[in-house]
Design an enzyme around this catalytic site. Structure first.
Site, mmCIF file in Angstrom:
data_model
loop_
_atom_site.group_PDB
_atom_site.id
_atom_site.type_symbol
_atom_site.label_atom_id
_atom_site.label_comp_id
_atom_site.label_asym_id
_atom_site.label_seq_id
_atom_site.Cartn_x
_atom_site.Cartn_y
_atom_site.Cartn_z
ATOM 1 N N CYS A 1 0.834 -1.202 0.000
ATOM 2 C CA CYS A 1 0.000 0.000 0.000
ATOM 3 C C CYS A 1 0.871 1.256 0.000
ATOM 4 C CB CYS A 1 -0.970 -0.066 1.182
ATOM 5 S SG CYS A 1 -2.305 1.110 1.102
ATOM 6 N N ILE A 2 0.678 2.166 0.947
ATOM 7 C CA ILE A 2 1.499 3.383 0.949
ATOM 8 C C ILE A 2 2.966 3.035 1.237
ATOM 9 C CG2 ILE A 2 1.089 3.933 3.377
ATOM 10 C CD1 ILE A 2 1.091 6.876 2.655
#
Lengths: 543, 78
Positions: free
Chosen positions: A274-275
């Site tokens: 994800c991030i």
């Protein structure tokens, strides 16, 4: 404006016309609702209902539900017609209208009300009213403990470090932003190059170490890899000045350096989710941007799980990305110095409000069921805050301006970033039902990076696609191809053949070829980075 | 209708109250249920565990699973 109101008035009249001619109109002299109310009151007054009365109550509720569904459909269709015009279609504003319309439709669904949900009524009769009392008790408990919305999971069932996040390891490095955990080996020999997992900081790190069977960390460790993982500090007001650059230098880069030192290697494999994957992609470009090439980078190859680097099509989260919302969020963050995890959690839950809010509401408050016991949901509820500076930068420069996808448009830690400087081999994974990082958006890394990219698409969503342990019973599938092509995501998918099972096995095979021969495992820690507290460490326990 | 299928159908109706029109047969897959998602899987897992007094693995309850496969699993001795 006048034309708009004229149209509004006309369509509202049309709506009522349909309501009035409906055979089960609520304007009827003796609505079924009143009859069912009388029976429910009798039950609540501790008077035993006869079997005939019970049947009558269920029938009445079924009838009420049908009527309510019809009106709900009519009302939502009217709202839709009023909001959506030919001119507004395909605009960002239109998407926002549809989003908020869906919120209204979901909130007003007849299933969410006692009198119009037959299953709720059936439970009420079976339990002689106790279900509603249990529901009230749960609502009061949620209210008393300050929950913003109905709880998704049994909060008492899990304790981090006891029955969740239990793979043995030690914290080997800590700074103001991050702890780095090194896991103990479980095999006599391990691949020379370690795997460094760069975790997202929107939730806690342990999504990859839920329990003994659902742990990517354990899977890697038992497959003969040395594993490190980042566990981020949950920021408070004092950390408002922490920016994305700090996550890059004090976090991802430092994690790689510590792993290099402990394992006595020049290069590592890094994987980001994800991030965390976006940060890793930025780090790869940043490292290569200093006149370096993929060959001299301390990251030999990398994996990006559910990672967007190009935010031109950010999916459903795009409904929040507009000037007015960003300003509002920025003003809110300026007061506290961070974005509260509760708002982030609510924003995610609103994207799937039916399944993440209203179904829980019915189960807990109307049926009196206990919240489900689920490690994944427990992790999902364990949200964290985001520092003001980092969050502002991320929303503006990544989501709003999409600068990471543009060559040298974004500067990280003093260096302009160009994704086409990433030359290392990549293993990228997207998930078919991922609504947070839609797979076509994660697919774009193939176009931006210049090295070979083995792209994998898995079934399931943003979490279940990645917590995906191999199992005989598993019905998971994935599609994989490492060849370069200019195919669109959909064309690419039609050209692949589905493979049964978990992509974890394909990844392990890919990693095994890249992470060098197996040798004696490195020590836990190093004299520069001595082993400290046992995993899960300290930061993950901080509220 | 098989008793186990009835119980599963009731569980699905508890999660999706407007499901009454969907015909549930042995060949119905969970993906045939409108709005089926991983959250529904968690709720159905809880329901089935209560109803059949048996540990239900999460990986059994994915979109491609048929009602028949669930019936077979819950019918097996522990």
């Amino acid at each position: 404006m006048a034309a708009y109101f004229a149209r509004l008035s006309e369509s509202w009249g049309h709506f009522w016309q349909q309501v009035a001619v409906s055979p089960s109109s609520p304007l009827a002299p003796e609505p079924d609702l009143i009859k069912s109310q009388q029976l429910v009151i009798k039950q609540l007054a501790d008077e035993q209902l006869t079997d005939e009365e019970k049947k009558r109550l269920v029938d009445l509720t079924n009838q009420n539900a049908k009527t309510a569904r019809n009106y709900h459909k009519l009302f939502i269709a009217w709202l839709h017609k009023t909001l959506v015009t030919d001119a507004s279609k395909n605009s960002a504003v239109h998407q926002q209208h549809l989003f908020w319309l869906a919120q209204i439709a979901n909130a007003l669904a007849p299933e969410n009300f006692f009198w119009t949900n037959p299953m709720v009524m059936r439970r009420f009769i079976q339990s002689k009213g106790a279900s509603l009392l249990n529901g009230y008790t749960q609502w009061f408990e949620d209210y008393r403990t300050g929950a913003d919305t109905v709880r998704m999971t049994d909060q008492e069932a899990f304790k981090v470090g006891h029955n969740i996040a239990t793979t043995p390891g030690r914290v080997v490095y800590r700074n103001a932003l991050m702890e780095l955990i090194q896991y103990e080996p479980s095999t006599a020999v391990t691949h020379r190059l370690p795997v460094v997992l760069i975790q997202p900081w929107i939730n806690k790190y342990y999504i990859f170490d839920l329990n003994e069977t659902k742990s990517l960390v354990r899977f890697l460790r038992d497959s003969g890899f040395t594993v490190f993982i980042t566990s981020w500090k949950n920021p408070d007001s004092g950390m408002h000045h922490i920016g994305f650059d700090d996550y890059l230098k004090m976090g991802a880069l430092q994690a790689v350096k510590v792993a290099q030192t402990i394992c006595n290697v020049a290069r590592v494999h890094a994987a980001g989710y994800c991030i965390g994957g976006t940060l890793l992609a930025g780090l790869l470009a940043w490292l290569n941007g200093n006149g370096g090439s993929g060959n001299t980078s301390p990251v030999a190859h990398a994996s990006l799980f559910s990672t967007m680097v190009d935010y031109s099509e950010p999916g459903e989260l795009g409904v929040y990305i507009n000037e007015a919302t960003l300003r509002y969020v920025e003003e809110m963050m300026h007061i506290d110095g961070y974005l509260d995890g509760r708002y982030i959690a609510l924003a995610f839950r609103l994207l799937r409000s039916n399944s993440l809010i209203w179904r829980n509401y019915v189960h807990a408050y109307l049926m009196g069921n206990k919240a489900p016991r689920s490690e994944v949901l427990y992790w999902n509820s364990d949200s964290t805050r985001l520092p003001e500076k980092m969050c502002r930068f991320y929303l503006r420069e990544f989501y709003f301006n999409n600068k990471l996808a543009q060559t040298d448009a974004l500067t990280l830690a003093g260096r302009p970033i160009a994704l086409n400087r990433i030359k290392q081999p990549l293993y990228a994974v997207g998930a078919l039902q991922d609504h947070i990082c839609p797979w076509p958006a994660t697919f774009k890394i193939r176009r931006h990076a210049k090295g070979p990219v083995r792209y994998v698409l898995t079934t399931e969503g943003h979490i279940t696609g990645f917590v995906n342990p191999p199992s005989e019973r598993s019905k998971m599938k994935y599609w994989v191809n490492g060849r370069r092509s200019k195919a669109t995501p959909q064309n690419w998918l039609t050209q692949q053949t589905a493979r049964k099972g978990s992509w974890w096995q394909d990844w392990r095979e890919w990693l095994s070829k890249k992470c060098g021969p197996k040798i004696a495992p490195p020590p836990m820690g190093h004299q520069r980075y001595p082993a400290q507290e046992p995993a899960p460490g300290v930061y993950v326990l901080e509220p | 209708m098989n008793g186990a299928v009835m119980t599963i159908k009731e569980g699905l109706q508890e999660i999706f109250p407007d499901l009454e029109d969907l015909e549930i047969t042995f060949d119905t897959t969970l993906a045939d249920v409108p709005d089926w998602d991983s959250m529904a899987a968690v709720n159905l897992q809880m329901y089935l565990q209560d109803a059949f007094q048996k540990e239900i693995p999460e990986e059994l309850l994915v979109g491609e699973t048929t009602i028949n496969e669930i019936v077979t699993f819950v019918g097996r001795p522990n």
